[in-house]
Design an enzyme around this catalytic site. Structure first.
Site, PDB file in Angstrom:
ATOM      1  N   VAL A   1      -0.574  12.272   3.366  1.00  0.00           N
ATOM      2  CA  VAL A   1       0.231  11.315   4.119  1.00  0.00           C
ATOM      3  C   VAL A   1      -0.529  10.880   5.373  1.00  0.00           C
ATOM      4  CG1 VAL A   1       2.400  10.938   5.328  1.00  0.00           C
ATOM      5  CG2 VAL A   1       2.356  12.365   3.278  1.00  0.00           C
TER       6      VAL A   1
ATOM      7  N   GLY B   1       4.064   0.069   5.024  1.00  0.00           N
ATOM      8  CA  GLY B   1       5.459   0.347   5.353  1.00  0.00           C
ATOM      9  C   GLY B   1       5.583   0.870   6.773  1.00  0.00           C
TER      10      GLY B   1
ATOM     11  N   ASP C   1       9.005   8.850   8.711  1.00  0.00           N
ATOM     12  CA  ASP C   1      10.132   9.512   8.026  1.00  0.00           C
ATOM     13  C   ASP C   1       9.907  10.999   7.777  1.00  0.00           C
ATOM     14  OD1 ASP C   1       8.171   9.340   6.130  1.00  0.00           O
ATOM     15  OD2 ASP C   1       9.447   8.562   4.540  1.00  0.00           O
TER      16      ASP C   1
ATOM     17  N   LEU D   1       0.842  -1.193   0.000  1.00  0.00           N
ATOM     18  CA  LEU D   1       0.000   0.000   0.000  1.00  0.00           C
ATOM     19  C   LEU D   1       0.879   1.245   0.000  1.00  0.00           C
ATOM     20  CD1 LEU D   1      -2.750  -1.087   2.559  1.00  0.00           C
ATOM     21  CD2 LEU D   1      -2.809  -1.207   0.063  1.00  0.00           C
TER      22      LEU D   1
END
EC number: 2.1.1.221
Length: 318
Positions: free
Chosen positions: A259, A220, A224, A200
């Site tokens: 995000v 994941g 980050d 994904l």
């Protein structure tokens, strides 16, 4: 699992928030970088409590002392809160006021679940994160576990590539030892067949419309701050994995960044698995600060009303 143990598990999920609250209580003038690192001054009378300080700078000693002090305070607060809750429950039982007692929920394990759908977190990104972000990633594993545990039919929840400092952080919390999660040291492609994997990633051109229980959907496991943009998409393409993105653009109007955190993606999948409604799943999980709004279906668009011709008024002779 006892009720008190269940409460303890919920409590540890808020550790980060508690620490932030402790910091926010201080005036801004007292929270400069140097003050936070040296929040507790080192005194000669307390040096014996620290490990061998030889070779450590004053800055490292201040950090060590602050960390030790905070951990002691955290344990004291948690112990006091457990005692307070036990006393409150005992008082309610004695008074016969059972209506205010929190009802226990019968949670289903993965073995009891009717769902065979596999969801995996890929935790093989330790070398791309600082320790602070590794801790945040481990915290989000806990939130994913909580969401899965509250589902009427939990996913088969796997964590792969779980080796290194993140695993040490996870194992360092005794409350994680009995979590109903499949933990793997091995890499993603070792645990699952490459043809089963759907990564994904928001950069994918493929839109996820439904879940297929013959596939394993991978999130994941990385915090980050957008410094590794497109990383999961590149990995999927290089290793020949399938990939897809959540249907945000199809259902929502969003002016902010798209995000999402690890646990938000997981919770959206859990919500969809229960209600089979992407719109409701997205809106219920995406934070309000992102100001997401539903797109209207074409069937909902209403044509503007046609203007009626102006009435002709006969002229009168004067």
């Amino acid at each position: 699992m006892s009720e008190d143990t269940a409460e303890d598990i919920v409590e540890i999920m808020d550790e980060s928030a508690e620490r932030q609250d402790d910091e926010d209580d201080e005036p801004a003038s007292k929270r400069s970088k140097d003050d936070i690192e040296g929040a507790v001054q080192i005194e000669g009378s307390q040096d014996e409590e620290l490990p061998d300080a030889e070779g450590m700078s004053k800055k490292q000693l201040r950090r060590l002392k602050y960390k030790k002090k905070w951990e002691e305070k955290k344990l004291e607060k948690r112990a006091a809160e457990r005692i307070r809750k036990k006393e409150k429950r005992a008082a309610l039982k004695e008074a016969g006021d059972l209506s205010k007692l929190r009802k226990r929920k019968d949670f289903r394990t993965m073995a009891q679940s009717n769902s065979k759908q596999r969801i995996a977190l890929d935790m093989s990104f330790d070398d791309l994160m600082i320790e602070k972000d590794q801790k945040r990633t481990v915290q989000q594993i806990g939130w994913c576990y909580t969401a899965n545990r509250h589902s009427p039919n939990p996913f088969q929840f796997h964590v792969v590539g779980f080796d290194g400092l993140s695993r040490k952080i996870y194992n360092g919390n005794e409350h994680n030892l009995n979590q109903d999660i499949f933990l793997h040291h091995e890499k993603l492609e070792t645990v699952f067949k490459p043809e089963e994997i759907i990564y994904l990633t928001s950069e994918s051109e493929n839109t996820l419309s439904e879940l297929d229980d013959t596939k394993v959907y991978v999130i994941g496991g990385i915090v980050d701050h957008n410094s590794q943009k497109g990383l999961c998409h590149r990995i999927a393409k290089e290793k020949g994995f399938g990939h897809a993105r959540l249907p945000l653009d199809e259902h929502l109007l969003m002016k902010s960044r798209r995000v999402l955190t690890i646990n938000q993606v997981y919770e959206i999948l859990v919500h969809w698995s229960v209600h089979k409604d992407w719109k409701a799943a997205l809106l219920s999980i995406i934070p309000e600060r992102k100001n997401a709004q539903l797109k209207k279906d074409k069937s909902e668009t209403v044509d503007p009303p046609k203007e009626e011709p102006a009435a002709v008024v006969p002229k009168t002779e004067s």
